[in-house]
Design a protein around this motif. Structure first.
Motif, PDB file in Angstrom:
ATOM      1  N   LYS A   4      27.262  93.974  68.918  1.00  0.00           N
ATOM      2  CA  LYS A   4      27.380  92.229  68.063  1.00  0.00           C
ATOM      3  C   LYS A   4      28.208  92.427  67.235  1.00  0.00           C
ATOM      4  CE  LYS A   4      22.993  91.519  67.575  1.00  0.00           C
ATOM      5  NZ  LYS A   4      21.237  91.478  66.274  1.00  0.00           N
ATOM      6  N   LEU A   5      28.687  93.471  66.636  1.00  0.00           N
ATOM      7  CA  LEU A   5      30.565  93.519  66.525  1.00  0.00           C
ATOM      8  C   LEU A   5      31.497  93.289  66.769  1.00  0.00           C
ATOM      9  CD1 LEU A   5      31.703  93.425  63.664  1.00  0.00           C
ATOM     10  CD2 LEU A   5      31.769  95.978  63.900  1.00  0.00           C
ATOM     11  N   LYS A   6      31.755  93.644  67.819  1.00  0.00           N
ATOM     12  CA  LYS A   6      31.818  93.682  69.065  1.00  0.00           C
ATOM     13  C   LYS A   6      32.649  92.507  69.635  1.00  0.00           C
ATOM     14  CE  LYS A   6      32.959  98.430  71.371  1.00  0.00           C
ATOM     15  NZ  LYS A   6      32.559  99.049  72.554  1.00  0.00           N
ATOM     16  N   SER A  10      35.718  89.630  69.396  1.00  0.00           N
ATOM     17  CA  SER A  10      36.227  88.434  69.685  1.00  0.00           C
ATOM     18  C   SER A  10      36.104  87.387  70.212  1.00  0.00           C
ATOM     19  CB  SER A  10      35.534  88.893  71.638  1.00  0.00           C
ATOM     20  OG  SER A  10      36.163  87.912  72.727  1.00  0.00           O
ATOM     21  N   ASP A  11      35.479  86.780  68.981  1.00  0.00           N
ATOM     22  CA  ASP A  11      34.670  85.205  68.559  1.00  0.00           C
ATOM     23  C   ASP A  11      35.831  84.900  67.656  1.00  0.00           C
ATOM     24  OD1 ASP A  11      32.554  85.049  71.017  1.00  0.00           O
ATOM     25  OD2 ASP A  11      31.458  84.420  69.782  1.00  0.00           O
ATOM     26  N   ALA A  12      36.187  86.102  66.156  1.00  0.00           N
ATOM     27  CA  ALA A  12      37.204  85.616  65.574  1.00  0.00           C
ATOM     28  C   ALA A  12      38.778  85.665  66.118  1.00  0.00           C
ATOM     29  CB  ALA A  12      36.906  86.277  64.909  1.00  0.00           C
ATOM     30  N   PHE A  13      38.611  86.749  67.201  1.00  0.00           N
ATOM     31  CA  PHE A  13      40.842  86.475  67.324  1.00  0.00           C
ATOM     32  C   PHE A  13      40.251  85.983  68.823  1.00  0.00           C
ATOM     33  CE2 PHE A  13      39.900  89.554  63.966  1.00  0.00           C
ATOM     34  CZ  PHE A  13      40.230  89.396  63.234  1.00  0.00           C
ATOM     35  N   TYR A  14      39.791  85.092  69.300  1.00  0.00           N
ATOM     36  CA  TYR A  14      39.920  84.015  70.786  1.00  0.00           C
ATOM     37  C   TYR A  14      41.215  83.866  70.730  1.00  0.00           C
ATOM     38  CZ  TYR A  14      38.666  81.043  74.596  1.00  0.00           C
ATOM     39  OH  TYR A  14      39.362  80.123  76.073  1.00  0.00           O
ATOM     40  N   ALA A  15      42.062  84.070  72.074  1.00  0.00           N
ATOM     41  CA  ALA A  15      43.126  83.004  72.447  1.00  0.00           C
ATOM     42  C   ALA A  15      42.552  82.432  73.603  1.00  0.00           C
ATOM     43  CB  ALA A  15      44.694  83.940  72.132  1.00  0.00           C
TER      44      ALA A  15
END
Length: 236
Positions: A4-6, A10-15
């Protein structure tokens, strides 16, 4: 780290996928310089006094030959080493001022820059020799081939020896050694004129031709070794 943390990271730093990336890079792509543009560019970085001294030395050769009652053929062979010294000095200028690391960090490779500067000065000196040869033939009482060989042989011998010394001895000491070598070859030309004047006669031109061939090979070898050494310095 749990799944879940991963996923949250990934969602927070999605490019997002790049849009029109190829068109953008093509718009700002640097234009590469061809070899002649590089030479023309490096001409501006050669110090003005190098060009001036080249003209002064060439004029002094002509004046020395034409104003003497007897053909001073030794002047032709004794003064061209200092023209070669100008090329060696320009080759070692970054070494003298300890700017090699700055040149290595530039856009163009240091090998290309040094080669461009040496080609520019070499072509300039060859043009001078080409203009000087018919004048020496007219006023110096020497044949065309003689004048050309007398100009090129000490010039290339000095260049070969200077490249060798510049490769083995660094900084100011190396340039001083190159100056001493040019002076030694110059003095040798005058001594040969006084002790063995027959060596300057047309029938002995074969010895000059052999020396010229050796000088050409030596310059090619030393230039290759210098370029190789610059490449090794770039990766150390």
């Amino acid at each position: 780290m749990n799944r879940k943390l991963k996923q949250a990271l990934s969602d927070a730093f999605y490019a997002p996928s790049p849009v029109r990336k190829a068109a953008f890079l093509k718009q700002h792509r640097r234009r590469e310089l061809d070899r002649w543009e590089l030479i023309a560019l490096q001409v501006r970085y050669i110090q003005w006094w190098v060009w001036l001294l080249s003209l002064v030395l060439t004029g002094f050769i002509l004046v020395s030959v034409t104003w003497t009652e007897e053909p001073a053929t030794w002047c032709i062979a004794a003064l061209t080493p200092f023209l070669a010294l100008l090329v060696i000095t320009e080759n070692g200028r970054a070494q003298l001022y300890q700017m090699e690391e700055l040149e290595l960090a530039c856009r163009m490779s240091r090998q290309s820059v040094i080669l461009a500067r040496m080609v520019a000065l070499g072509v300039f000196h060859l043009i001078q020799f080409g203009l000087l040869t018919p004048l020496l033939v007219a006023w110096g009482k020497v044949e065309t081939i003689q004048a050309g060989v007398y100009l090129l042989t000490p010039y290339l011998l000095t260049a070969a020896l200077g490249l060798e010394l510049n490769r083995r001895i660094r900084n100011r000491e190396g340039l001083l050694a190159c100056g001493a070598a040019a002076a030694a070859i110059s003095v040798l030309g005058a001594l040969v004129e006084n002790s063995r004047p027959a060596l300057y006669q047309p029938e002995n031109l074969i010895w000059w031709g052999m020396a010229l061939a050796v000088a050409i090979v030596a310059v090619a070898i030393e230039f290759t070794l210098n370029i190789k050494k610059m490449g090794e310095l770039q990766w150390t």
